[in-house]
Design a protein around this motif. Structure first.
Motif, PDB file in Angstrom:
ATOM      1  N   PHE A  15       0.824  -1.211   0.000  1.00 20.88           N
ATOM      2  CA  PHE A  15       0.000   0.000   0.000  1.00 20.88           C
ATOM      3  C   PHE A  15       0.858   1.261   0.000  1.00 20.88           C
ATOM      4  O   PHE A  15       0.430   2.302  -0.504  1.00 20.88           O
ATOM      5  CB  PHE A  15      -0.957  -0.005   1.199  1.00 20.88           C
ATOM      6  N   HIS A  16       2.062   1.183   0.516  1.00 21.49           N
ATOM      7  CA  HIS A  16       2.950   2.340   0.542  1.00 21.49           C
ATOM      8  C   HIS A  16       3.233   2.872  -0.867  1.00 21.49           C
ATOM      9  O   HIS A  16       3.397   4.070  -1.056  1.00 21.49           O
ATOM     10  CB  HIS A  16       4.256   2.013   1.267  1.00 21.49           C
ATOM     11  N   ARG A  17       3.276   1.991  -1.842  1.00 24.71           N
ATOM     12  CA  ARG A  17       3.515   2.433  -3.231  1.00 24.71           C
ATOM     13  C   ARG A  17       2.351   3.268  -3.752  1.00 24.71           C
ATOM     14  O   ARG A  17       2.549   4.300  -4.387  1.00 24.71           O
ATOM     15  CB  ARG A  17       3.741   1.233  -4.133  1.00 24.71           C
ATOM     16  N   PHE A  18       1.152   2.795  -3.485  1.00 23.02           N
ATOM     17  CA  PHE A  18      -0.033   3.562  -3.890  1.00 23.02           C
ATOM     18  C   PHE A  18      -0.082   4.879  -3.130  1.00 23.02           C
ATOM     19  O   PHE A  18      -0.391   5.927  -3.702  1.00 23.02           O
ATOM     20  CB  PHE A  18      -1.299   2.728  -3.646  1.00 23.02           C
ATOM     21  N   TRP A  19       0.233   4.826  -1.838  1.00 19.32           N
ATOM     22  CA  TRP A  19       0.245   6.029  -1.005  1.00 19.32           C
ATOM     23  C   TRP A  19       1.238   7.062  -1.545  1.00 19.32           C
ATOM     24  O   TRP A  19       0.928   8.247  -1.626  1.00 19.32           O
ATOM     25  CB  TRP A  19       0.588   5.663   0.438  1.00 19.32           C
ATOM     26  N   ALA A  34      -3.800  -3.397   5.348  1.00 16.92           N
ATOM     27  CA  ALA A  34      -3.005  -2.604   4.417  1.00 16.92           C
ATOM     28  C   ALA A  34      -1.534  -2.854   4.740  1.00 16.92           C
ATOM     29  O   ALA A  34      -1.016  -2.330   5.723  1.00 16.92           O
ATOM     30  CB  ALA A  34      -3.353  -1.129   4.525  1.00 16.92           C
ATOM     31  N   GLN A  35      -0.869  -3.652   3.922  1.00 21.14           N
ATOM     32  CA  GLN A  35       0.540  -3.989   4.122  1.00 21.14           C
ATOM     33  C   GLN A  35       1.395  -2.858   3.564  1.00 21.14           C
ATOM     34  O   GLN A  35       1.148  -2.343   2.477  1.00 21.14           O
ATOM     35  CB  GLN A  35       0.863  -5.315   3.429  1.00 21.14           C
ATOM     36  N   SER A  36       2.401  -2.456   4.343  1.00 18.95           N
ATOM     37  CA  SER A  36       3.285  -1.382   3.914  1.00 18.95           C
ATOM     38  C   SER A  36       4.709  -1.677   4.341  1.00 18.95           C
ATOM     39  O   SER A  36       4.939  -2.260   5.400  1.00 18.95           O
ATOM     40  CB  SER A  36       2.839  -0.052   4.538  1.00 18.95           C
ATOM     41  N   GLU A  37       5.649  -1.260   3.535  1.00 20.61           N
ATOM     42  CA  GLU A  37       7.063  -1.365   3.896  1.00 20.61           C
ATOM     43  C   GLU A  37       7.610  -0.013   4.355  1.00 20.61           C
ATOM     44  O   GLU A  37       8.804   0.125   4.578  1.00 20.61           O
ATOM     45  CB  GLU A  37       7.864  -1.913   2.714  1.00 20.61           C
ATOM     46  N   ASP A  38       6.732   0.973   4.500  1.00 25.47           N
ATOM     47  CA  ASP A  38       7.109   2.295   4.998  1.00 25.47           C
ATOM     48  C   ASP A  38       6.805   2.335   6.492  1.00 25.47           C
ATOM     49  O   ASP A  38       5.643   2.361   6.889  1.00 25.47           O
ATOM     50  CB  ASP A  38       6.315   3.374   4.263  1.00 25.47           C
ATOM     51  N   ALA A  49       3.753  -7.301  16.446  1.00 25.58           N
ATOM     52  CA  ALA A  49       5.196  -7.440  16.231  1.00 25.58           C
ATOM     53  C   ALA A  49       5.845  -6.117  15.816  1.00 25.58           C
ATOM     54  O   ALA A  49       7.038  -5.921  16.009  1.00 25.58           O
ATOM     55  CB  ALA A  49       5.475  -8.509  15.172  1.00 25.58           C
ATOM     56  N   GLU A  50       5.066  -5.208  15.243  1.00 24.22           N
ATOM     57  CA  GLU A  50       5.611  -3.938  14.768  1.00 24.22           C
ATOM     58  C   GLU A  50       5.032  -2.739  15.517  1.00 24.22           C
ATOM     59  O   GLU A  50       5.167  -1.609  15.079  1.00 24.22           O
ATOM     60  CB  GLU A  50       5.337  -3.797  13.272  1.00 24.22           C
ATOM     61  N   TRP A  51       4.416  -2.995  16.636  1.00 27.67           N
ATOM     62  CA  TRP A  51       3.745  -1.931  17.392  1.00 27.67           C
ATOM     63  C   TRP A  51       4.737  -0.860  17.842  1.00 27.67           C
ATOM     64  O   TRP A  51       4.498   0.329  17.683  1.00 27.67           O
ATOM     65  CB  TRP A  51       3.033  -2.548  18.595  1.00 27.67           C
ATOM     66  N   LEU A  52       5.849  -1.277  18.420  1.00 31.93           N
ATOM     67  CA  LEU A  52       6.834  -0.324  18.904  1.00 31.93           C
ATOM     68  C   LEU A  52       7.614   0.284  17.745  1.00 31.93           C
ATOM     69  O   LEU A  52       7.967  -0.397  16.790  1.00 31.93           O
ATOM     70  CB  LEU A  52       7.801  -1.006  19.876  1.00 31.93           C
ATOM     71  N   ARG A  53       7.874   1.581  17.849  1.00 29.61           N
ATOM     72  CA  ARG A  53       8.610   2.275  16.790  1.00 29.61           C
ATOM     73  C   ARG A  53       9.992   1.660  16.570  1.00 29.61           C
ATOM     74  O   ARG A  53      10.469   1.590  15.448  1.00 29.61           O
ATOM     75  CB  ARG A  53       8.722   3.764  17.113  1.00 29.61           C
ATOM     76  N   LYS A  54      10.649   1.185  17.632  1.00 25.68           N
ATOM     77  CA  LYS A  54      11.981   0.592  17.486  1.00 25.68           C
ATOM     78  C   LYS A  54      11.942  -0.690  16.672  1.00 25.68           C
ATOM     79  O   LYS A  54      12.899  -1.042  16.011  1.00 25.68           O
ATOM     80  CB  LYS A  54      12.623   0.334  18.849  1.00 25.68           C
ATOM     81  N   ASP A  56       1.930   5.300   9.046  1.00 29.82           N
ATOM     82  CA  ASP A  56       0.806   5.605   9.939  1.00 29.82           C
ATOM     83  C   ASP A  56       0.771   7.079  10.295  1.00 29.82           C
ATOM     84  O   ASP A  56      -0.304   7.674  10.398  1.00 29.82           O
ATOM     85  CB  ASP A  56       0.852   4.737  11.193  1.00 29.82           C
ATOM     86  N   GLU A  57       1.933   7.691  10.474  1.00 32.87           N
ATOM     87  CA  GLU A  57       1.982   9.111  10.795  1.00 32.87           C
ATOM     88  C   GLU A  57       1.611   9.969   9.591  1.00 32.87           C
ATOM     89  O   GLU A  57       1.062  11.053   9.744  1.00 32.87           O
ATOM     90  CB  GLU A  57       3.361   9.474  11.321  1.00 32.87           C
ATOM     91  N   GLN A  58       1.903   9.492   8.398  1.00 29.01           N
ATOM     92  CA  GLN A  58       1.570  10.231   7.193  1.00 29.01           C
ATOM     93  C   GLN A  58       0.066  10.155   6.905  1.00 29.01           C
ATOM     94  O   GLN A  58      -0.544  11.133   6.489  1.00 29.01           O
ATOM     95  CB  GLN A  58       2.342   9.676   6.000  1.00 29.01           C
ATOM     96  N   ILE A  59      -0.506   8.983   7.119  1.00 27.73           N
ATOM     97  CA  ILE A  59      -1.919   8.777   6.815  1.00 27.73           C
ATOM     98  C   ILE A  59      -2.810   9.494   7.811  1.00 27.73           C
ATOM     99  O   ILE A  59      -3.771  10.143   7.431  1.00 27.73           O
ATOM    100  CB  ILE A  59      -2.253   7.266   6.770  1.00 27.73           C
ATOM    101  N   GLY A  60      -2.497   9.373   9.084  1.00 30.51           N
ATOM    102  CA  GLY A  60      -3.323  10.013  10.111  1.00 30.51           C
ATOM    103  C   GLY A  60      -4.600   9.231  10.377  1.00 30.51           C
ATOM    104  O   GLY A  60      -4.595   8.012  10.475  1.00 30.51           O
TER     105      GLY A  60
END
Length: 104
Positions: free
Chosen positions: A35-39, A71-75, A95-100, A79-83
């Motif tokens: 989805f990042h590509r479309f975004w 919505a799968q993204s490699e970016d 597994a990806e909840w934490l920013r680190k 989430d901060e861009q989409i709002g």
């Protein structure tokens, strides 16, 4: 089953998602891969697509159906861009909840 169309606008996409048939099951999963590509290419339309999906998710719940949108993204910062989407902030999987864990 969703038919394939070469080109449709946002109204056509809205109609297409409204026509998803549950055919005796109580749940349907729609996965938006990369989805990042479309975004990146169409941020305005990407927001509308997510809003349409969120609205149909809620309307299907009202009649006892479950419509899950992934919505799968490699970016890692998408989430901060989409709002806000459909009145809610999208969440990451556990597994990806934490920013680190997203190399941020």
């Amino acid at each position: 089953k969703i038919p394939r169309y070469q080109r449709i606008g946002l109204d056509g996409f809205n109609d297409l998602i409204r026509q998803i048939e549950f055919d005796g099951c109580t749940g349907v999963v729609v996965v938006l891969i990369a989805f990042h590509r479309f975004w990146q290419a169409f941020p305005k339309y990407a927001c509308h697509i997510l809003d349409i999906m969120a609205n149909h998710h809620r309307s299907q719940l009202l009649v006892g159906n479950r419509l899950l949108i992934l919505a799968q993204s490699e970016d890692p910062g998408i989430d901060e861009q989409i709002g806000i989407v459909g009145g809610y902030k999208p969440i990451w999987n556990s597994a990806e909840w934490l920013r680190k864990n997203r190399d941020l």
